[in-house]
Scaffold this motif. Structure first.
Motif, PDB file in Angstrom:
ATOM      1  N   MET A 126       0.400  -0.770   0.280  1.00 35.32           N
ATOM      2  CA  MET A 126      -0.272  -0.326  -0.209  1.00 35.32           C
ATOM      3  C   MET A 126       0.735   0.991   0.170  1.00 35.32           C
ATOM      4  SD  MET A 126      -2.884   1.483   0.356  1.00 35.32           S
ATOM      5  CE  MET A 126      -3.482   3.262   1.260  1.00 35.32           C
ATOM      6  N   GLY A 127       1.893   1.337   0.507  1.00 32.49           N
ATOM      7  CA  GLY A 127       2.712   2.649   0.352  1.00 32.49           C
ATOM      8  C   GLY A 127       4.064   2.643  -0.581  1.00 32.49           C
ATOM      9  N   MET A 128       3.929   1.309  -1.561  1.00 31.57           N
ATOM     10  CA  MET A 128       4.285   1.589  -2.269  1.00 31.57           C
ATOM     11  C   MET A 128       3.279   2.143  -3.529  1.00 31.57           C
ATOM     12  SD  MET A 128       6.566  -1.870  -2.390  1.00 31.57           S
ATOM     13  CE  MET A 128       8.108  -2.138  -1.384  1.00 31.57           C
ATOM     14  N   LEU A 129       2.861   2.042  -3.375  1.00 41.19           N
ATOM     15  CA  LEU A 129       1.161   2.566  -4.287  1.00 41.19           C
ATOM     16  C   LEU A 129       1.826   4.460  -4.076  1.00 41.19           C
ATOM     17  CD1 LEU A 129      -1.785   0.602  -3.920  1.00 41.19           C
ATOM     18  CD2 LEU A 129      -0.340   0.734  -6.277  1.00 41.19           C
ATOM     19  N   SER A 130       2.155   5.379  -2.881  1.00 40.49           N
ATOM     20  CA  SER A 130       2.294   5.961  -3.125  1.00 40.49           C
ATOM     21  C   SER A 130       3.951   6.478  -3.071  1.00 40.49           C
ATOM     22  CB  SER A 130       1.658   6.216  -1.660  1.00 40.49           C
ATOM     23  OG  SER A 130       0.533   6.362  -1.434  1.00 40.49           O
ATOM     24  N   CYS A 136      -6.809   0.567   0.200  1.00 37.55           N
ATOM     25  CA  CYS A 136      -5.821   0.169  -1.312  1.00 37.55           C
ATOM     26  C   CYS A 136      -7.528   0.857  -2.148  1.00 37.55           C
ATOM     27  CB  CYS A 136      -5.901  -1.560  -1.260  1.00 37.55           C
ATOM     28  SG  CYS A 136      -3.891  -1.499  -0.376  1.00 37.55           S
ATOM     29  N   MET A 137      -8.033   0.513  -1.914  1.00 42.60           N
ATOM     30  CA  MET A 137      -8.849  -0.026  -3.248  1.00 42.60           C
ATOM     31  C   MET A 137      -9.143   2.241  -2.749  1.00 42.60           C
ATOM     32  SD  MET A 137     -12.164  -2.196  -2.788  1.00 42.60           S
ATOM     33  CE  MET A 137     -13.068  -2.409  -4.055  1.00 42.60           C
ATOM     34  N   SER A 138      -9.413   3.124  -2.445  1.00 47.55           N
ATOM     35  CA  SER A 138      -9.469   4.548  -2.393  1.00 47.55           C
ATOM     36  C   SER A 138      -8.915   5.316  -2.607  1.00 47.55           C
ATOM     37  CB  SER A 138      -9.619   4.789  -1.037  1.00 47.55           C
ATOM     38  OG  SER A 138     -10.566   4.787  -0.005  1.00 47.55           O
ATOM     39  N   ARG A 139      -6.742   4.324  -2.236  1.00 43.65           N
ATOM     40  CA  ARG A 139      -6.155   4.448  -3.043  1.00 43.65           C
ATOM     41  C   ARG A 139      -5.856   4.191  -4.278  1.00 43.65           C
ATOM     42  NH1 ARG A 139      -2.194   8.776  -4.202  1.00 43.65           N
ATOM     43  NH2 ARG A 139      -0.332   7.797  -5.070  1.00 43.65           N
ATOM     44  N   LEU A 140      -5.795   3.381  -5.046  1.00 47.49           N
ATOM     45  CA  LEU A 140      -6.374   2.966  -6.065  1.00 47.49           C
ATOM     46  C   LEU A 140      -6.862   3.676  -7.428  1.00 47.49           C
ATOM     47  CD1 LEU A 140      -6.299  -1.076  -6.230  1.00 47.49           C
ATOM     48  CD2 LEU A 140      -4.593  -0.162  -7.285  1.00 47.49           C
ATOM     49  N   ILE A 141      -8.156   3.891  -6.430  1.00 46.84           N
ATOM     50  CA  ILE A 141      -9.751   4.837  -7.643  1.00 46.84           C
ATOM     51  C   ILE A 141      -8.707   6.604  -7.864  1.00 46.84           C
ATOM     52  CG2 ILE A 141     -11.115   5.736  -6.815  1.00 46.84           C
ATOM     53  CD1 ILE A 141     -12.176   3.710  -5.854  1.00 46.84           C
ATOM     54  N   GLU A 142      -7.566   6.012  -6.939  1.00 42.49           N
ATOM     55  CA  GLU A 142      -7.173   8.054  -6.722  1.00 42.49           C
ATOM     56  C   GLU A 142      -6.171   8.118  -7.786  1.00 42.49           C
ATOM     57  OE1 GLU A 142      -4.315  11.387  -4.281  1.00 42.49           O
ATOM     58  OE2 GLU A 142      -4.771   8.801  -3.711  1.00 42.49           O
ATOM     59  N   LEU A 143      -5.664   6.839  -8.025  1.00 39.16           N
ATOM     60  CA  LEU A 143      -4.141   6.638  -8.992  1.00 39.16           C
ATOM     61  C   LEU A 143      -5.013   6.805 -10.392  1.00 39.16           C
ATOM     62  CD1 LEU A 143      -1.973   4.057  -7.399  1.00 39.16           C
ATOM     63  CD2 LEU A 143      -1.191   6.263  -7.901  1.00 39.16           C
ATOM     64  N   ARG A 169      -7.864   7.867 -11.467  1.00 35.90           N
ATOM     65  CA  ARG A 169      -8.471   9.361 -12.189  1.00 35.90           C
ATOM     66  C   ARG A 169      -7.362  10.458 -11.940  1.00 35.90           C
ATOM     67  NH1 ARG A 169     -13.723   8.944 -11.822  1.00 35.90           N
ATOM     68  NH2 ARG A 169     -15.242   7.680 -11.474  1.00 35.90           N
ATOM     69  N   SER A 170      -6.422  10.612 -11.001  1.00 40.31           N
ATOM     70  CA  SER A 170      -5.809  11.791 -11.236  1.00 40.31           C
ATOM     71  C   SER A 170      -4.114  11.174 -11.665  1.00 40.31           C
ATOM     72  CB  SER A 170      -5.334  12.078  -9.343  1.00 40.31           C
ATOM     73  OG  SER A 170      -4.293  13.112  -9.107  1.00 40.31           O
ATOM     74  N   PRO A 171      -4.308  11.673 -12.564  1.00 42.48           N
ATOM     75  CA  PRO A 171      -2.981  11.456 -13.766  1.00 42.48           C
ATOM     76  C   PRO A 171      -1.458  12.164 -12.954  1.00 42.48           C
ATOM     77  CG  PRO A 171      -4.517  12.636 -15.743  1.00 42.48           C
ATOM     78  CD  PRO A 171      -5.502  12.750 -13.940  1.00 42.48           C
ATOM     79  N   SER A 172      -1.682  13.630 -12.291  1.00 42.57           N
ATOM     80  CA  SER A 172      -0.597  13.476 -11.507  1.00 42.57           C
ATOM     81  C   SER A 172       0.226  12.698 -10.510  1.00 42.57           C
ATOM     82  CB  SER A 172      -1.039  14.935 -10.658  1.00 42.57           C
ATOM     83  OG  SER A 172      -1.689  14.672  -9.707  1.00 42.57           O
ATOM     84  N   GLU A 173      -1.074  11.657  -9.564  1.00 53.08           N
ATOM     85  CA  GLU A 173      -0.613  10.614  -8.860  1.00 53.08           C
ATOM     86  C   GLU A 173       0.471   9.239  -9.591  1.00 53.08           C
ATOM     87  OE1 GLU A 173      -0.924  10.674  -5.682  1.00 53.08           O
ATOM     88  OE2 GLU A 173      -1.655  12.882  -5.728  1.00 53.08           O
ATOM     89  N   ARG A 174      -0.112   9.647 -10.436  1.00 51.38           N
ATOM     90  CA  ARG A 174       0.312   8.383 -11.591  1.00 51.38           C
ATOM     91  C   ARG A 174       1.364   9.181 -12.627  1.00 51.38           C
ATOM     92  NH1 ARG A 174      -4.172   8.217 -13.923  1.00 51.38           N
ATOM     93  NH2 ARG A 174      -4.504   8.560 -16.117  1.00 51.38           N
ATOM     94  N   ASN A 175       1.871  10.110 -12.383  1.00 52.69           N
ATOM     95  CA  ASN A 175       2.763  10.961 -13.300  1.00 52.69           C
ATOM     96  C   ASN A 175       2.066  10.389 -15.168  1.00 52.69           C
ATOM     97  OD1 ASN A 175       4.832  12.721 -13.995  1.00 52.69           O
ATOM     98  ND2 ASN A 175       6.324  10.803 -14.682  1.00 52.69           N
ATOM     99  N   SER A 176       0.804  10.267 -15.247  1.00 50.39           N
ATOM    100  CA  SER A 176       0.754  10.322 -16.239  1.00 50.39           C
ATOM    101  C   SER A 176       0.783   9.224 -16.699  1.00 50.39           C
ATOM    102  CB  SER A 176       0.902  11.647 -17.454  1.00 50.39           C
ATOM    103  OG  SER A 176       0.208  12.920 -16.555  1.00 50.39           O
ATOM    104  N   SER A 177       1.211   8.591 -15.979  1.00 50.34           N
ATOM    105  CA  SER A 177       1.986   6.620 -16.753  1.00 50.34           C
ATOM    106  C   SER A 177       0.791   5.912 -16.893  1.00 50.34           C
ATOM    107  CB  SER A 177       2.295   6.884 -15.413  1.00 50.34           C
ATOM    108  OG  SER A 177       2.808   5.310 -16.027  1.00 50.34           O
ATOM    109  N   ALA A 234      -6.723  -3.161 -13.276  1.00 48.01           N
ATOM    110  CA  ALA A 234      -6.576  -4.327 -13.416  1.00 48.01           C
ATOM    111  C   ALA A 234      -6.456  -4.672 -11.541  1.00 48.01           C
ATOM    112  CB  ALA A 234      -5.087  -5.078 -13.348  1.00 48.01           C
ATOM    113  N   ALA A 235      -6.191  -4.112 -10.353  1.00 47.15           N
ATOM    114  CA  ALA A 235      -6.316  -4.313  -9.797  1.00 47.15           C
ATOM    115  C   ALA A 235      -7.569  -3.961  -8.627  1.00 47.15           C
ATOM    116  CB  ALA A 235      -4.847  -3.770  -8.739  1.00 47.15           C
ATOM    117  N   LEU A 236      -7.731  -2.713  -9.272  1.00 48.73           N
ATOM    118  CA  LEU A 236      -9.278  -3.135  -8.652  1.00 48.73           C
ATOM    119  C   LEU A 236     -10.017  -3.398  -8.593  1.00 48.73           C
ATOM    120  CD1 LEU A 236     -10.524  -0.174  -7.282  1.00 48.73           C
ATOM    121  CD2 LEU A 236     -10.831   1.081  -9.138  1.00 48.73           C
TER     122      LEU A 236
END
Length: 532
Positions: free
Chosen positions: A418-422, A465-472, A474-482, A491-493
């Motif tokens: 979960m921490g690695m997702l951030s 974890c689901m909340s963090r996955l949803i954030e990643l 929906r928010s391109p900046s959280e994943r650096n638009s990757s 897939a994980a969600l």
């Protein structure tokens, strides 16, 4: 880096403490040395009655390296070679732009550099071979031909005639480049042969250390030099060092050089021929060797098992020693005194999990999950996204095993994932940003694989974890638009939603789970961020 024409460079993990590049010198010293070549070229232009260009970009095109030290043929070849390679490339660019005045003046300067390289190398090297003398003659003939034909082009005004002459200049330039590459390769091969012979014949530890250092510096010039070193017996000579107890203090340097050489296929083949894998296994499993030595051996293992190099997958001798090597690497991770040592050992383990599926089962039996997860709480060993990238790679590859899930839960591994997702970059450098993206992507992949186990899925939902996955998603900046991170998170969600659908809001379910994966991907990849 200077490479032979047509060569390429392979990147590796940057490590602190590597010796400076051959081309790096003090700035004042570099300027003073430049004066020699700058005046030499200008004098040659004047002597040949050629005007020095006054175009505004002329200063930028005058690329010169510092003069080589007396009696140092390797420095001479590398510096002159870099200058000539650069001039050839620049002439090609100006030719494409039809800037004939610049093409001609640069051709004259190229001739000066080529003549200087030939004369200076002849002065400091041993007697040239007949083949080298012949190529030197062909090179100088083509240089003269290029200067002459570009001079004629200056006097031509007819566009059709000039177009046909341009093809002639291009062909001459191409042939000149081939002759230069052949001459440079022959000369460098000759110098590498001398270094290898010096290592083989030396009974003085200081001479061996100095010569090995020169060989390592050459490997930093790119893949073409590594191929030459491998073909001329460099791998054999270095493993000869690593098999002599009296030279133990030179093992780290020799192994570091071997890791660089094995970025090319010829290096790996030579390693296998001399039973290099067995030698590496002996070093890794011998606790009497220093940690630095075992870390450098781990670096060689990481290189020869790299999944990015197709030729490493056929290293049959590795399978025979794999269990010993994996056991030693896990121990090295557990006892590592620094982040650099842990990085090298974990990188080797990560690559081995791609190399053979049996490695994952071995790691499970060796309690590697506990060792790796415990290390994550130790800032001295794990404090960069590069290291976490290696750890999550191992976890992702091990997560295909069913029994892996229970070990992950037991060691609170879901919380770590979960921490690695951030994961966020600190410096913002492209390399670090890319590493953070890989960590996020692999963390999501690991979570998706482990969530086949209902216990893991419920623990992931409990940790939000689901909340963090949803954030990643929906928010391109959280994943650096990757896009890679987006696909892995979707897939994980979906895997978690299949076990615990109550953790999702209706809008999230309708947009991220219910549609086809490609439709959800297109929706999220085109999503505009809201700053309200």
């Amino acid at each position: 880096m200077m490479a032979l024409p047509g060569g390429c460079h392979l990147d590796s993990i940057p490590l602190p403490g590597q010796r400076p590049h051959l081309m790096q010198v003090d700035s004042v010293q570099r300027w003073m040395e430049d004066l020699k070549l700058m005046t030499e070229c200008e004098c040659m232009c004047v002597l040949q009655a050629k005007p020095i260009s006054l175009e505004e970009d002329a200063q930028g095109d005058l690329i010169l390296a510092g003069g080589p030290g007396p009696g140092d043929p390797l420095q001479l070849l590398l510096k002159r070679g870099w200058v000539i390679s650069t001039e050839l490339r620049r002439i090609g660019q100006k030719l494409a732009q039809d800037r004939w005045a610049r093409v001609h003046s640069m051709s004259v300067r190229l001739t000066c550099h080529a003549r200087s390289m030939v004369s200076e190398y002849s002065a400091v090297s041993r007697n040239s071979s007949q083949e080298m003398s012949q190529i030197e003659k062909l090179l100088m003939e083509k240089c003269s031909e290029l200067s002459a034909v570009t001079e004629r082009c200056l006097q031509v005004e007819n566009e059709h005639v000039l177009k046909s002459m341009k093809a002639c200049v291009s062909e001459t330039l191409s042939t000149l480049g081939e002759h230069f590459g052949q001459l440079l390769e022959l000369a460098l091969t000759r110098e590498v042969q001398a270094l290898v012979r010096k290592i083989d014949a030396s009974d003085n530890i200081y001479t061996t250390e100095s010569t090995t250092g020169n060989l390592f510096s050459l490997t930093q010039e790119g893949a073409p030099l590594c191929r030459i070193i491998a073909k001329e017996g460099g791998v054999v000579a270095l493993f000869k060092i690593c098999r002599q107890d009296t030279l133990r203090c030179l093992y780290p340097q020799a192994l570091r050089t071997l890791a660089s050489i094995c970025c090319v296929e010829e290096g790996v083949h030579q390693l296998e021929k001399v039973d290099g894998v067995l030698c590496l296994a002996d070093i890794l499993t011998d606790d009497s060797h220093s940690e630095a030595t075992r870390a450098e051996a781990a670096a060689v293992v990481a290189q020869v098992t790299s999944p990015h190099l197709p030729f490493t997958q056929h290293l049959s001798s590795f399978l025979e020693s794999m269990e010993e090597i994996v056991t030693a690497l896990v121990k090295l991770c557990q006892e590592a005194s620094s982040g650099e040592v842990f990085l090298l050992a974990s990188a080797a383990l990560a690559n081995i999990t791609f190399f053979d599926t049996m490695a994952c089962e071995m790691l499970l039996q060796l309690n590697a999950i506990r060792v790796l997860l415990e290390a994550c709480s130790d800032k001295q060993r794990v404090d960069t996204p590069y290291t976490r990238d290696q750890i999550v790679t191992i976890l992702a590859n091990m997560s295909v095993l069913e029994q892996c899930a229970s070990d992950i839960i037991q060691e609170n591994g879901v919380q770590l994932i979960m921490g690695m997702l951030s994961e966020k970059p600190r410096s913002g450098t492209p390399a670090e940003v890319a590493a953070c993206e890989r960590v996020q992507q692999k963390a999501a992949v690991t979570l998706a694989r482990l969530s086949r186990d209902p216990d893991v899925a419920r623990e992931a939902v409990r940790l939000s974890c689901m909340s963090r996955l949803i954030e990643l998603c929906r928010s391109p900046s959280e994943r650096n638009s990757s896009d890679a991170v987006l696909v892995a998170c979707l897939a994980a969600l979906r895997r978690l939603a299949g076990v615990c659908p109550e953790g999702l809001q209706d809008s999230d379910f309708q947009q991220l789970v219910q549609p086809r994966l490609v439709d959800s991907f297109l929706l999220c990849s085109n999503m505009e961020e809201s700053f309200v």
